[in-house]
Write a protein that holds these residues in place. Structure first.
Motif, PDB file in Angstrom:
ATOM      1  N   ILE A 138     -17.910 -33.350 -33.957  1.00 22.37           N
ATOM      2  CA  ILE A 138     -17.121 -32.361 -33.224  1.00 22.37           C
ATOM      3  C   ILE A 138     -16.133 -33.121 -32.341  1.00 22.37           C
ATOM      4  CG2 ILE A 138     -17.154 -30.522 -31.484  1.00 22.37           C
ATOM      5  CD1 ILE A 138     -18.421 -29.574 -34.037  1.00 22.37           C
ATOM      6  N   GLU A 139     -14.859 -32.702 -32.384  1.00 19.90           N
ATOM      7  CA  GLU A 139     -13.839 -33.297 -31.530  1.00 19.90           C
ATOM      8  C   GLU A 139     -13.606 -32.397 -30.325  1.00 19.90           C
ATOM      9  OE1 GLU A 139      -9.272 -35.050 -31.557  1.00 19.90           O
ATOM     10  OE2 GLU A 139      -9.950 -33.853 -33.257  1.00 19.90           O
ATOM     11  N   LEU A 140     -13.664 -33.013 -29.130  1.00 24.48           N
ATOM     12  CA  LEU A 140     -13.479 -32.303 -27.872  1.00 24.48           C
ATOM     13  C   LEU A 140     -12.413 -32.982 -27.027  1.00 24.48           C
ATOM     14  CD1 LEU A 140     -17.192 -31.992 -26.636  1.00 24.48           C
ATOM     15  CD2 LEU A 140     -15.902 -30.291 -27.919  1.00 24.48           C
ATOM     16  N   GLN A 141     -11.830 -32.211 -26.120  1.00 18.12           N
ATOM     17  CA  GLN A 141     -10.994 -32.781 -25.066  1.00 18.12           C
ATOM     18  C   GLN A 141     -11.437 -32.141 -23.757  1.00 18.12           C
ATOM     19  OE1 GLN A 141      -6.685 -31.883 -24.211  1.00 18.12           O
ATOM     20  NE2 GLN A 141      -6.508 -33.988 -24.958  1.00 18.12           N
ATOM     21  N   LEU A 142     -11.775 -32.971 -22.773  1.00 21.57           N
ATOM     22  CA  LEU A 142     -12.203 -32.501 -21.464  1.00 21.57           C
ATOM     23  C   LEU A 142     -11.047 -32.631 -20.487  1.00 21.57           C
ATOM     24  CD1 LEU A 142     -15.637 -34.364 -21.199  1.00 21.57           C
ATOM     25  CD2 LEU A 142     -15.108 -32.244 -22.404  1.00 21.57           C
ATOM     26  N   LYS A 143     -10.904 -31.649 -19.615  1.00 23.40           N
ATOM     27  CA  LYS A 143      -9.875 -31.689 -18.581  1.00 23.40           C
ATOM     28  C   LYS A 143     -10.505 -31.243 -17.276  1.00 23.40           C
ATOM     29  CE  LYS A 143      -5.315 -29.838 -17.387  1.00 23.40           C
ATOM     30  NZ  LYS A 143      -4.231 -28.944 -17.852  1.00 23.40           N
ATOM     31  N   TRP A 144     -10.419 -32.088 -16.254  1.00 21.37           N
ATOM     32  CA  TRP A 144     -10.985 -31.778 -14.951  1.00 21.37           C
ATOM     33  C   TRP A 144      -9.954 -31.041 -14.106  1.00 21.37           C
ATOM     34  CZ3 TRP A 144     -15.721 -32.111 -12.869  1.00 21.37           C
ATOM     35  CH2 TRP A 144     -15.826 -31.883 -11.497  1.00 21.37           C
ATOM     36  N   MET A 145     -10.399 -29.982 -13.433  1.00 20.22           N
ATOM     37  CA  MET A 145      -9.553 -29.226 -12.511  1.00 20.22           C
ATOM     38  C   MET A 145     -10.223 -29.260 -11.137  1.00 20.22           C
ATOM     39  SD  MET A 145      -7.315 -28.049 -14.732  1.00 20.22           S
ATOM     40  CE  MET A 145      -6.453 -26.748 -13.891  1.00 20.22           C
ATOM     41  N   ASN A 146      -9.510 -29.780 -10.137  1.00 20.03           N
ATOM     42  CA  ASN A 146     -10.038 -29.785  -8.774  1.00 20.03           C
ATOM     43  C   ASN A 146     -10.003 -28.380  -8.199  1.00 20.03           C
ATOM     44  OD1 ASN A 146     -10.724 -32.522  -8.325  1.00 20.03           O
ATOM     45  ND2 ASN A 146      -8.563 -33.016  -8.145  1.00 20.03           N
TER      46      ASN A 146
END
Length: 173
Positions: A152-160
């Motif tokens: 599985i390909e994922l992309q994580l993005k953090w939001m403050n």
């Protein structure tokens, strides 16, 4: 242990690669479930594909960055229980540590760190944490466990969170 909202993690479930066949017509109807603590999120079902393209964003609230995120893939069935198609687990501790760094002045596209696959993680290949348009992103391919094949390909993005409490990972260990 502190229970306070530290940030939001946007998990983009991009695609599945070479997933297991679970249906009669040499295909599957896969969907993904993400769990973190008591949170449980699900993608839509992609019909008749072992290489599904979800490109779907799921949003988790993060109170404890040391909790692992569990991913499960299932084949949707109409007249019986859904068939398991593998599972994986990943943690966001390194991503959380990077978010806490002073990244001002770093150029767009800058690679902050890389994580290598090993026996303790489900990474299928090197995972890169980078800066893009002022956001910290992590790209990863997860190798599914307890199944004959699939990634599985994922992309994580953090939001403050505005006015969120600043904590260090040590507060959660």
């Amino acid at each position: 242990m502190v229970d306070r909202l530290l940030g939001i993690l946007k998990v983009r479930v991009l695609r599945g690669v070479d997933l297991a066949v679970r249906d009669f017509l040499r295909s599957s109807d896969p969907y993904v479930i993400l769990r973190m603590g008591k949170q449980k999120l699900k993608t839509r079902v992609i019909s008749r594909s072992v290489n599904p393209e979800w490109n779907e964003e799921l949003t988790l609230t993060v109170e404890n960055p040391s909790l692992p995120i569990k991913l499960e893939v299932y084949d949707k069935d109409t007249f019986s229980f859904d068939d398991p198609m593998g599972k994986a687990e990943f943690d966001i501790r390194t991503l959380f540590e990077v978010v806490q760094m002073n990244l001002e002045g770093l150029p767009d596209g800058c690679v902050i760190t890389k994580l290598m696959p090993n026996r303790q993680n489900c990474l299928a290949e090197e995972s890169v944490i980078r800066l893009e348009n002022g956001s910290v992103l992590q790209d990863m391919f997860l190798r599914l466990r307890k199944v004959e094949c699939g990634e599985i390909e994922l992309q994580l993005k953090w939001m403050n969170i505005p006015n969120g409490r600043s904590a260090s990972l040590q507060d959660y260990l």
